[in-house]
Design an enzyme around this catalytic site. Sequence first.
Site, short mmCIF file in Angstrom:
data_model
loop_
_atom_site.label_atom_id
_atom_site.label_comp_id
_atom_site.label_asym_id
_atom_site.label_seq_id
_atom_site.Cartn_x
_atom_site.Cartn_y
_atom_site.Cartn_z
N HIS A 1 0.82 -1.21 0.00
CA HIS A 1 0.00 0.00 0.00
C HIS A 1 0.86 1.26 0.00
CE1 HIS A 1 -2.90 -3.01 1.80
NE2 HIS A 1 -3.54 -2.55 0.75
N HIS A 2 2.09 1.15 -0.49
CA HIS A 2 2.90 2.38 -0.53
C HIS A 2 2.30 3.37 -1.50
CE1 HIS A 2 4.46 0.49 -4.15
NE2 HIS A 2 5.05 1.63 -4.46
N LYS B 1 -3.18 -2.67 -7.58
CA LYS B 1 -3.58 -3.03 -8.94
C LYS B 1 -3.05 -4.40 -9.32
CE LYS B 1 -5.22 -1.59 -12.98
NZ LYS B 1 -5.93 -2.88 -13.04
N LYS C 1 -3.16 -8.95 -6.53
CA LYS C 1 -3.55 -10.01 -7.47
C LYS C 1 -4.72 -10.78 -6.90
CE LYS C 1 -1.85 -11.52 -11.43
NZ LYS C 1 -0.97 -10.72 -12.32
N SER D 1 -3.50 -0.32 -18.52
CA SER D 1 -4.55 -0.30 -17.50
C SER D 1 -4.55 1.04 -16.78
CB SER D 1 -4.32 -1.40 -16.46
OG SER D 1 -4.87 -2.62 -16.89
#
Length: 473
Positions: A65-66, A71, A107, A364
């Site tokens: 979560h840096h 994604k 993922k 993306s």
Amino acid sequence: MADNANQSFFNDVCSFFDHAAQYTQHPSGLLDQIKACNSVYRFRFPIRKGDGFEVIDAWRVEHSHHMSPTKGGIRYSEMVNEDEVMALAALMTYKCAIVNVPFGGAKGGIKINTKNYTIAELETITRRYTVELVKKNFIGPAIDVPAPDYGSGEREMSWIADTYNTMNPGQLDSLGCVTGKPISLHGIMGRKEATGRGVAISIRECVDVAEDMKPLGLTPGLDGKRVIVQGLGNVGSNAAKFLIEFGATVVGLCEYEGAIYNEDGLDLKEVMEHRKETGSILGFGGARLQFANPAEGLEQDCDILVPAALENQITSANIDRIQAKIIAEAANGPTSPEAADRFIAKGGLIIPDMYCNAGGVTVSYFEWLKNLSHVSFGRMDKRYDETANKNLVNLVEKLTGVSLSTEQRSLVIRGASELELVNSGLEETMIHSYHDIRHVKNNDNRINDLRTAAFVMAINKIAVSYMNMGIWP
Ligand code: GLU
């Protein structure tokens, strides 16, 4: 680095990380934080199948979560397990850092063989999976944004988008909750081909450096380079297609049913048609050699091997028989750490997965930006550019007395379409990142491969994010 006795893909990724970490100067606590999977969500849900019910195993792992959102794709496969999803989530973190895509890595996995389910059942599974993610705050345009992976595509992404939308009425940016959507549902042009196109660009960039080709005994440039591609899914088939467009010759193709080879080149389109008609690449008329064991296909003579299937395909068991000089990792984790070490030691070059296949997440990112801005790329400036170009051409024609042909005029005047802008952004990203990685490698004589350099680069960037957050001094 040794082959992993317990066959842990996540441990393989960690051992590549640890090897690179020694060339950085970060405190061990910070390195541990970067390496660890932050959140591992494992869940089960029932679906109705036939006369009864079936329980489906599923995961979503947010590795880092840096940066937010996190994604990464969702894999639909019978082989999915927690270790694999963790490894793939970690690779997403490093991948995004390398290509400067401002996301953390994640993922997902759904443990099913898609062939055993009807479309209606796949829809039920996908929608229920999405509901489970919503319940736990594991999806959202600012939280975690899934995408396609092995076994999933535009159809699954549209089910996810619709389910999320239904559960979040009035949320302005809700379509940015997933990427890889069909164009009709605010997807982006060029996303489907992006990973394969990026793979081909990464290889072209690599072989264009004369200085790096010399020790491999190869001439610079893709022209005439002999390539074997493993996997004819979305990534492999597009990588092969663009490599041929850039001048390479595809001499070998491997799929799970077998492999084919022709040193003078295989016609990709004809092979794909043959496979569609017969269900197999075997028996293709243009092949000089064919192998019932697909692994043998990897070992044939070529310059570049492109594993574009699944992880752990090149290991200590077959690395010594691989004849390629370059391995371009279109799949995630196709080469085990020991195999990679041995290949580099005998002078080979590996274009690492976390850079090589980063084209998909790059586009993306463009799709997510499009969804947040609620406008397609090129819509505001295409016609403005065309008018400005037309005025310029008219002026130059008037001043010089030279007039352009109709084709020349339209070539110069035309404003860029969304597809052209996406492809331009993708190409810029792949080219720039390759040279960044190469620069890190060449600047430290202790580093002798591109994967280590890519990891060093990724670790340094993520460390800076943590420091900027004030988490580490
Ligand atoms: N599943 C792809 C990958 O492994 C794409 C991820 C994405 O677009 O978020 O890179």
